[in-house]
Scaffold this motif. Sequence first.
Motif, PDB file in Angstrom:
ATOM      1  N   THR A  58       5.339  -2.055  -7.777  1.00  0.00           N
ATOM      2  CA  THR A  58       5.566  -3.463  -7.470  1.00  0.00           C
ATOM      3  C   THR A  58       6.047  -3.537  -6.032  1.00  0.00           C
ATOM      4  OG1 THR A  58       6.173  -3.960  -9.739  1.00  0.00           O
ATOM      5  CG2 THR A  58       6.860  -5.538  -8.075  1.00  0.00           C
ATOM      6  N   THR A  60       7.086  -6.369  -3.009  1.00  0.00           N
ATOM      7  CA  THR A  60       7.319  -7.756  -2.620  1.00  0.00           C
ATOM      8  C   THR A  60       7.103  -7.829  -1.126  1.00  0.00           C
ATOM      9  OG1 THR A  60       8.886  -8.071  -4.414  1.00  0.00           O
ATOM     10  CG2 THR A  60       8.937  -9.685  -2.625  1.00  0.00           C
ATOM     11  N   ARG A  68       5.564 -12.774  -1.701  1.00  0.00           N
ATOM     12  CA  ARG A  68       4.512 -12.568  -2.695  1.00  0.00           C
ATOM     13  C   ARG A  68       4.772 -11.212  -3.332  1.00  0.00           C
ATOM     14  NH1 ARG A  68      -1.282 -14.139  -3.023  1.00  0.00           N
ATOM     15  NH2 ARG A  68      -2.121 -12.793  -4.640  1.00  0.00           N
ATOM     16  N   THR A  69       4.766 -11.167  -4.642  1.00  0.00           N
ATOM     17  CA  THR A  69       4.958  -9.910  -5.351  1.00  0.00           C
ATOM     18  C   THR A  69       3.612  -9.409  -5.836  1.00  0.00           C
ATOM     19  OG1 THR A  69       7.192 -10.526  -6.019  1.00  0.00           O
ATOM     20  CG2 THR A  69       6.123  -8.782  -7.282  1.00  0.00           C
ATOM     21  N   VAL A  70       3.329  -8.158  -5.531  1.00  0.00           N
ATOM     22  CA  VAL A  70       2.084  -7.512  -5.925  1.00  0.00           C
ATOM     23  C   VAL A  70       2.449  -6.428  -6.929  1.00  0.00           C
ATOM     24  CG1 VAL A  70       0.123  -6.140  -5.124  1.00  0.00           C
ATOM     25  CG2 VAL A  70       1.100  -7.899  -3.640  1.00  0.00           C
ATOM     26  N   ALA A  79      -4.922  -3.058  -4.108  1.00  0.00           N
ATOM     27  CA  ALA A  79      -3.978  -4.137  -4.411  1.00  0.00           C
ATOM     28  C   ALA A  79      -3.528  -4.858  -3.145  1.00  0.00           C
ATOM     29  CB  ALA A  79      -2.766  -3.569  -5.144  1.00  0.00           C
ATOM     30  N   MET A  80      -3.179  -4.105  -2.112  1.00  0.00           N
ATOM     31  CA  MET A  80      -2.711  -4.734  -0.875  1.00  0.00           C
ATOM     32  C   MET A  80      -3.844  -5.437  -0.148  1.00  0.00           C
ATOM     33  SD  MET A  80       0.480  -4.743  -0.487  1.00  0.00           S
ATOM     34  CE  MET A  80       0.496  -5.310   1.205  1.00  0.00           C
ATOM     35  N   SER A  82      -6.389  -6.925  -1.509  1.00  0.00           N
ATOM     36  CA  SER A  82      -6.593  -8.199  -2.213  1.00  0.00           C
ATOM     37  C   SER A  82      -5.489  -9.191  -1.890  1.00  0.00           C
ATOM     38  CB  SER A  82      -6.645  -7.961  -3.726  1.00  0.00           C
ATOM     39  OG  SER A  82      -7.794  -7.241  -4.054  1.00  0.00           O
ATOM     40  N   ALA A  83      -4.242  -8.739  -1.921  1.00  0.00           N
ATOM     41  CA  ALA A  83      -3.112  -9.631  -1.638  1.00  0.00           C
ATOM     42  C   ALA A  83      -3.184 -10.161  -0.209  1.00  0.00           C
ATOM     43  CB  ALA A  83      -1.795  -8.904  -1.861  1.00  0.00           C
ATOM     44  N   GLU A  86      -5.980 -12.762   0.078  1.00  0.00           N
ATOM     45  CA  GLU A  86      -5.591 -14.042  -0.521  1.00  0.00           C
ATOM     46  C   GLU A  86      -4.603 -14.811   0.355  1.00  0.00           C
ATOM     47  OE1 GLU A  86      -4.268 -13.135  -4.480  1.00  0.00           O
ATOM     48  OE2 GLU A  86      -6.242 -12.385  -5.055  1.00  0.00           O
ATOM     49  N   GLU A  87      -3.881 -14.105   1.219  1.00  0.00           N
ATOM     50  CA  GLU A  87      -2.920 -14.751   2.125  1.00  0.00           C
ATOM     51  C   GLU A  87      -3.542 -15.087   3.481  1.00  0.00           C
ATOM     52  OE1 GLU A  87       0.103 -15.834   1.489  1.00  0.00           O
ATOM     53  OE2 GLU A  87       0.145 -15.071  -0.561  1.00  0.00           O
TER      54      GLU A  87
END
Length: 145
Positions: A58, A60, A68-70, A79-80, A82-83, A86-87
């Motif tokens: 996890t 943040t 944003r918490t991933v 994961a990063m 994608s995050a 999205e930002e």
Amino acid sequence: MTILTLDTDMFHTIAPKGLRAESADLTAAEFRSRYCEHNGPIRLDDWSPAGSRTAEFTATVEFADHLRTVTAAGSPVAAMTSALYEEGYPVEILQFHQRRTPDGTVTFVQCECDGRRGWGAGLADDGAESTVRAMIAGVNLLGVS
């Protein structure tokens, strides 16, 4: 979250060939400041591995105006990426190099975002956190907003 320090001369030694060539004229301190520091609009606020027997984590991540918490299982790069996308940070990882050292795991990533390329580096106890730190440093170095 543990912040580790690595002999800055070692960064030059273990960096990928392209990054060593790009940074040949930098001192070890300048190298660390340019490629490893996390100055910019994105910061790692908190990090926690989910457990020693799983590949979950996890993170943040602090953006300019919010957190944003991933939470992910498996690849921290996926994961990063994608995050960040999205930002509003459409980052692509062009090169990825990771080395285990006596001081921790060092990750080097070459990122591309909006047609700009740059390297980032990160050091942490584990490879996943090191990867996240390197990606954030790389995107921040590009000055993408």
